[in-house]
Write a protein that holds these residues in place. Structure first.
Motif: not given
Length: 692
Positions: A185-194
């Motif tokens: 397993g793994f985690y996907i971290l999302l970031n769209d804060d410029k």
């Protein structure tokens, strides 16, 4: 080739042998929508003909968790199994903890200290982090990661591995999956804060610490470190003194310091003959610096009122001042001539003694391995001169230290180029700069030195030079990750020295990088902020520190047979755990924590300090002691304090001593760790270190 199954994240699909579902609360399509903006596809290899269940769940709008379960009914031989993720954008930034220059290379689990893969553009970022909780209980082929920038792929998988270059990893045949359930397993971290994208490591660091690091820190036995320091000084100045302590006369003045390196053949418990590993010498350079270690002895002697140890510290200071200056510049080491001695048909490397000495410089350079002919190194001189200023400022105001540093500073500022950089190396005869690393982050150490001299002298010339140099590093190094220095190419990890200097590895879109450069730069940026008040310096410094912290172990892997939490690696093409540089890094991390009010940094700094002693042969390090004795069975109480600079350097370990070395560098091992501890005791007090 194993077939693979592709999951398009815009909808949920049930395949014959792969279930794509949601693990918690039956989260529906709407909750999964955040992934659509970041991930175009996720493909999973099949494993033989076994059923593969894949569950993707959103933990919150910024974190997805992927759990893959494979039920193996009969043993399967399959050399490679992997998961591939394709971002839904075209990244301009890529980061991985290790280089994979070809499709054959992988990031083996051996270097999973704070494992992550990162891709980003100006508006989106994806960070992939293996689930270390699953890996901790994993039974089966090793895990690995890979980042392919040219094909826009983030890859995780399982395979056996082998070491190829020093130290890169490649897939190896022979992976075997026994019957049972395999969880991956793994985690996907999302970031769209410029705004947050300015620092691409912050999100992953916080997640790693909150998920694994904080718990590991809370479980760490926060003992007083004094016993380790006691063992260090007893080892250097008592039980191993005959081999370690060097005392001689220069120009009618008695001087002394511990030798550069000793090995196991010099143990009082070794029954064979001594064979010195390298030329007998004393170094004052950016790695091994006798003046740095001597400051620790001074602080300890002052605190314990130990006159004998204070005398040792003073003799080392006198040796540093005895290094001759040439137009302000000075050598980095003093060494003895060596000879090959034959005894009963065997050959032994021996010193001719200090009557046969010569001055030289570090042989870790692009020109020669002969220290006698090695060029002057600006980095080494700036570091040593900075230590002189620290001694003058914090220990005793010996005017000779200040005068020596000023003579060097006046020569240094004359070398600054029109862009603001200081060169790396100077020719011995005419002091002309070489072209190698003429504009590199080694300049940052000179910034720290010049800032310190400005604070003492208030001479604006030094601050002006520091500002120009710091801005050059920020503009040309920091944002591009060009962390190239002497160790990156001209130490043990020579991969790329012929073709990569100044160039990125195309497949990874990354330079070969070294953590020392990050440290010098983060330190210089903090110093510049403190002396100028310019917040941009702190902002860039925090970003640089976070990149450095990606080399710190946030967990205790089952395949590392010594305690390793809090320790540091070296670079993205080497394999060490618990490297001695962590004793350098510890206080800087704490300083950032205090400046930014970030408790995590303070705890990370203290973890690095404690890790600085973990490789010591000592009754206080039970796991490490067992490994030392498995490798060197003759070790005993007289060897307490002996400490290798790191663990697992060659990229392989086992529970029978593989990964344990054969030598101690006092100034890059036990003496360096003791200095860091004694400095932090003076700066913050013991209660601070025991109660955070």
């Amino acid at each position: 080739m194993p077939r693979f199954l592709t999951y398009s994240l815009t909808f949920v699909v049930l395949f014959t042998n792969v279930l794509i579902g949601y693990a918690s609360n039956e989260i529906g399509l709407q909750a999964a929508n955040p992934l659509n903006k970041f991930i175009k596809s996720l493909s999973v290899d099949s494993l033989g003909d076994q059923k593969v269940d894949v569950a993707v769940s959103m933990m919150n709008r910024n974190v997805a968790k992927v759990l893959i379960e494979i039920t193996v009914t009969d043993t399967i031989q399959q050399d490679d199994w992997k998961v591939e993720l394709t971002p839904s954008f075209t990244p301009t930034f890529h980061w991985a903890p290790h280089l994979t220059p070809t499709d054959d290379h992988i990031i083996a689990q051996h270097v999973f200290r704070a494992p992550a893969l990162i891709m980003a553009d100006k508006s989106r970022q994806v960070t992939i982090i293996p689930d270390l909780s699953l890996l901790n209980d994993h039974k089966g082929p090793d895990w690995y990661m890979d980042l392919n920038a040219t094909e826009n792929k983030l890859i995780l998988g399982m395979s056996e591995s082998a070491v190829k270059e020093h130290v890169l990893f490649v897939r190896e045949e022979g992976a075997e999956y026994k019957s049972g359930t395999i969880k991956f397993g793994f985690y996907i971290l999302l970031n769209d804060d410029k705004k947050a994208l300015f620092n691409p490591w912050e999100q992953g660091l916080d997640f790693l610490w909150e998920t694994w690091g904080q718990g590991a820190y809370d479980q760490t036995d926060k003992l007083n470190l004094d016993p380790y320091v006691d063992d260090t000084y007893n080892w250097a100045f008592n039980s191993w003194k005959e081999s370690v302590w060097q005392e001689f006369t220069l120009n009618g003045k008695k001087v002394g310091a511990p030798t550069f390196i000793v090995n196991v053949t010099q143990s009082p418990n070794y029954e064979g003959l001594i064979n010195e590993r390298e030329f007998r010498s004393i170094w004052n350079q950016a790695w091994f610096n006798s003046l740095r270690s001597a400051q620790g002895v001074f602080r300890y002697a002052r605190r314990t009122r130990n006159k004998e140890l204070m005398d040792y510290a003073q003799l080392t200071k006198e040796l540093a001042l005895a290094f001759p200056q040439k137009n302000g510049f000075f050598y980095g080491l003093i060494a003895t001539e060596m000879e090959n001695v034959e005894i009963d048909g065997n050959h032994y490397n021996r010193s001719k003694g200090w009557d046969a000495f010569y001055w030289g410089n570090s042989n870790r350079n692009p020109l020669t391995r002969d220290a006698r002919n090695a060029p002057f190194h600006i980095l080494d001189m700036s570091y040593t001169a900075w230590l002189m200023l620290n001694w003058y400022d914090e220990l005793e105001q010996d005017s000779r230290l200040l005068d020596y540093a000023i003579a060097y500073a006046d020569a240094l500022v004359g070398l600054q180029d029109s862009d603001g950089f200081f060169p790396a190396w100077l020719a011995l005869e005419d002091l002309q700069p070489y072209s190698f690393l003429a504009q590199s982050p080694e300049t940052s150490m000179s910034v720290t030195f010049l800032v310190k001299l400005y604070q003492i002298s208030r001479d604006e010339r030094y601050l002006d030079a520091a500002v120009g140099a710091m801005d050059a590093v920020v503009d040309n190094v920091v944002m591009d990750g060009r962390w190239e220095d002497f160790e990156t190419y001209w130490s043990c990890s020579t991969y790329g020295q012929e073709h990569l200097v100044g160039k990125k590895v195309e497949r990874n879109n990354m330079y070969k990088q070294n953590t020392l450069s990050m440290y010098w730069t983060a330190q210089a940026l903090l110093n510049m902020y403190q002396v100028t008040g310019e917040k941009d310096y702190l902002r860039y410094g925090n970003r640089t520190l976070d990149e450095l912290l990606m080399a710190q172990a946030v967990w205790q892997p089952p395949f590392i047979y010594v305690d390793a939490f809090g320790g540091f690696g070296v670079m993205n093409a080497d394999a060490e755990w618990n490297d001695s540089r962590q004793s350098l890094f510890a206080e800087l991390i704490i300083q950032y924590g205090l400046e930014l009010g970030k408790r995590q940094y303070i705890q990370r700094g203290l973890a690095a300090l404690r890790a600085s002693f973990l490789m010591m042969y000592s009754p206080y390090n039970e796991k490490t002691k067992q490994q030392w004795e498995a490798r060197w069975p003759f070790f005993g109480e007289e060897d307490y304090g002996f400490m290798m600079e790191n663990y697992g350097h060659g990229g392989v370990t086992d529970d029978h001593g593989l990964g344990i070395g054969e030598f101690t560098i006092y100034d890059w091992g036990n003496g360096a760790a003791a200095e860091a501890y004694n400095r932090l005791v003076d700066h913050y007090g013991k209660d601070f270190m025991l109660n955070i």
